[in-house]
Design a protein around this motif. Structure first.
Motif, mmCIF file in Angstrom:
data_model
loop_
_atom_site.group_PDB
_atom_site.id
_atom_site.type_symbol
_atom_site.label_atom_id
_atom_site.label_comp_id
_atom_site.label_asym_id
_atom_site.label_seq_id
_atom_site.Cartn_x
_atom_site.Cartn_y
_atom_site.Cartn_z
ATOM 1 N N LYS A 28 -1.474 -0.967 -1.009
ATOM 2 C CA LYS A 28 0.117 -1.575 -1.130
ATOM 3 C C LYS A 28 0.166 -2.662 -0.106
ATOM 4 O O LYS A 28 0.063 -2.083 0.882
ATOM 5 N N GLN A 29 0.592 -3.648 -0.463
ATOM 6 C CA GLN A 29 0.851 -4.658 0.549
ATOM 7 C C GLN A 29 2.063 -4.646 0.958
ATOM 8 O O GLN A 29 3.053 -4.767 0.241
ATOM 9 N N THR A 30 2.356 -4.994 2.291
ATOM 10 C CA THR A 30 3.706 -5.046 2.962
ATOM 11 C C THR A 30 3.656 -6.561 3.639
ATOM 12 O O THR A 30 2.859 -7.174 3.668
ATOM 13 N N GLU A 31 4.919 -6.732 4.213
ATOM 14 C CA GLU A 31 4.745 -8.037 5.064
ATOM 15 C C GLU A 31 4.021 -8.019 6.234
ATOM 16 O O GLU A 31 3.502 -9.147 6.775
ATOM 17 N N SER A 32 3.758 -7.071 6.819
ATOM 18 C CA SER A 32 2.917 -6.863 8.007
ATOM 19 C C SER A 32 1.544 -6.423 7.860
ATOM 20 O O SER A 32 0.621 -6.473 8.783
ATOM 21 N N GLY A 33 1.220 -5.804 6.492
ATOM 22 C CA GLY A 33 -0.119 -5.358 6.576
ATOM 23 C C GLY A 33 -0.443 -4.826 5.299
ATOM 24 O O GLY A 33 0.005 -5.243 4.117
#
Length: 532
Positions: free
Chosen positions: A138-143
């Protein structure tokens, strides 16, 4: 089993050649990745066999090429057979003389490539986490949050970036929802590693084409051992269990040889595909090797292309992780590598379809067109050199990349091209070397050519030390009789000079007839994206 880290800058999924090269290159550039693989460990069963000159140049830069050369065997060329007769011979040994230190195709199986790279990782204290698979990401804003399954449990790992090197059935690609466009070749094929008594006594690759099918015998480093690839006879297509003995009569019919097989080391039936991912990156995730593109084995390009993918991406990713480059440089990976994969897919598909087709037209071409064409190629040093440039991957260029800046005279060699291999006399050390050796250290390399005042050379060195210390290496080549061929190759005329900035992957990024600090600084800062 070593415990997985809870956090990593780069997670590499897949420990095949592409994934291992990705890890090795990241290590060269100061980043310790985490690399996982679903397998229990390395395997000796691998399809790829040929190592091209461009890959050997990478191994040289890593300092491991001598081991590869010691265990491999150069192929002398290709020999085409039909109905028991030699129809044409294409000699390739030393066809690339002057283009590279390795002017041949080296037979060195994928499994041995993996072993060399694994040894490199071990020496640099980077383990492979075997029997570990990616479940979700799962991609997030920070990683990226990656859920990994080990033998014992499931664990979440926070990643800065994820590299999918997990093959044609890539979980990374599927998790990202990236289409894998293409098709599957209609027929089934077999592959076998065998030892033959009274076998071929030369070092040629032997290709057999007939109306019954095709077969290729690829020499292996071990004496009298060959990797055989052929089409599965239609009569066996629906048999559940097949052994090499089942295809041997068909193989003998195609080759018109008795083929006294002493030992079968490995045999498998498989289907071939030609597919390419719709995109090579998505946010903080990237695809390399078979996860990004798969194609026929024509020309021995597959494994080498995957190694080149990793070689291209790793230095850019390491620079971003180390906060040397702005993240925008990562966009150039897909920009540069997708056209290469697309061209390769198209060219290998056309050749493979012609070889495998049993149509009247294809059989006519294979019988009456291909042999004289190969004979003609074999007699022309110029054509053999051109053919080698393509198959060796030394001819790949990124001229259309946004990472280039070509200024001044539009020379034959331009920004985006691979740095040509040229032997040189090092005036400073008074020894013979070559221009590739000057680019052996990690980082960019500035090479100035021509007459430059010593005071300005000191100014250049001072600029590098103050702004690009340890990230920009510097060499100067003054005019001399011993190095005139270098000046001629770069079209540096009397009284002129030239500045080259070579990327870490030995492609020319910047080229200018003026040696100007402000212009070079603007390139590194505004085009490459150095953070200074």
């Amino acid at each position: 089993m070593i415990a997985l880290p809870k956090q990593t800058e780069v997670l590499i999924v897949g420990a095949g050649p592409s994934g291992l090269m990705m890890a090795a290159q990241l290590l060269r550039h100061g980043v310790i990745p985490t690399i996982i693989d679903t397998r229990q460990g390395p395997t000796n069963q691998s399809k790829a066999l040929a190592v091209q000159a461009r890959s050997l140049e990478i191994y040289r830069q890593m300092g491991v090429v001598e081991q590869v050369l010691k265990e491999g065997k150069p192929a002398a060329g290709a020999m085409l057979h039909r109905e028991g007769k030699v129809m044409a011979t294409l000699p390739l040994q030393n066809a690339g003389t002057g283009q590279t230190p390795y002017p041949y195709v080296l037979m060195f199986p994928q499994s041995k490539n993996e072993r060399v790279l694994l040894d490199y990782l071990t020496l640099n204290c980077c383990p492979v986490y075997w029997q570990t698979s990616l479940v979700t990401l799962k991609q997030t804003e920070s990683g990226v949050e990656a859920e990994l399954q080990t033998r014992d449990n499931t664990q979440m790992v926070n990643c800065g970036y994820v590299v999918g090197a997990d093959g044609a059935h890539s979980v990374v690609r599927k998790q990202l929802g990236i289409p894998f466009n293409g098709d599957t070749y209609q027929h089934k094929f077999y592959l076998a590693d065998i030892k033959i008594n009274n076998s071929f006594t030369d070092d040629f690759v032997h290709l057999f084409l007939s109306n019954k099918g095709f077969a290729g015998f690829f020499l292996m480093p071990e004496e009298s051992n060959f990797r055989v690839v052929g089409n599965l006879p239609a009569a066996l297509d629906n048999d559940a269990e097949k052994k090499f003995d089942d295809v041997l009569p068909h193989l003998r019919a195609i080759t018109a040889l008795p083929l006294d097989v002493e030992k079968v080391n490995w045999f498998t039936i498989y289907k071939l595909h030609h597919r390419m991912a719709e995109k090579f990156s998505d946010g903080r995730c990237f695809l390399v090797g078979d996860a990004a593109h798969i194609h026929s084995p024509v020309g021995g390009q597959g494994m080498n292309t995957g190694l080149q993918d990793a070689y291209n991406l790793a230095w850019k990713l390491a620079g971003v992780v180390n906060k040397q480059f702005v993240p925008g440089i990562l966009n150039s990976y897909a920009e540069e590598r997708m056209p290469v994969a697309r061209d390769l897919l198209n060219s290998t598909d056309k050749v493979f379809n012609m070889v495998t087709s049993q149509s009247l037209f294809s059989n006519f071409v294979k019988r009456f067109i291909v042999p004289p064409a190969l004979k003609f190629f074999g007699k022309s040093d110029k054509m053999r050199a051109a053919f080698f440039k393509g198959v060796s991957q030394t001819g790949i260029s990124y001229r259309n990349s946004t990472l280039n800046r070509q200024l001044g005279y539009q020379a034959i060699i331009q920004a985006g091209d691979r740095l040509p291999y040229l032997e040189i006399f090092d005036e400073k050390k008074q020894t013979k070397t070559d221009i590739h050796a000057w680019c052996s250290k990690p980082g960019f390399t500035l090479i100035t050519i021509g007459i430059i005042q010593e005071s300005y050379l000191f100014t250049l060195a001072k600029w590098i030390t103050q702004k690009y210390n340890l990230t920009l290496n510097f060499f100067h080549l003054p005019p001399s009789d011993k190095n005139q061929h270098v000046l001629d190759r770069f079209e540096v005329r009397p009284g002129q000079r030239k500045a080259l900035i070579i990327r870490p992957d030995m492609h020319i990024g910047y080229m200018n007839d003026i040696v100007d600090i402000e212009m070079m600084d603007a390139y590194l800062r505004d085009v490459v994206g150095f953070v200074v």
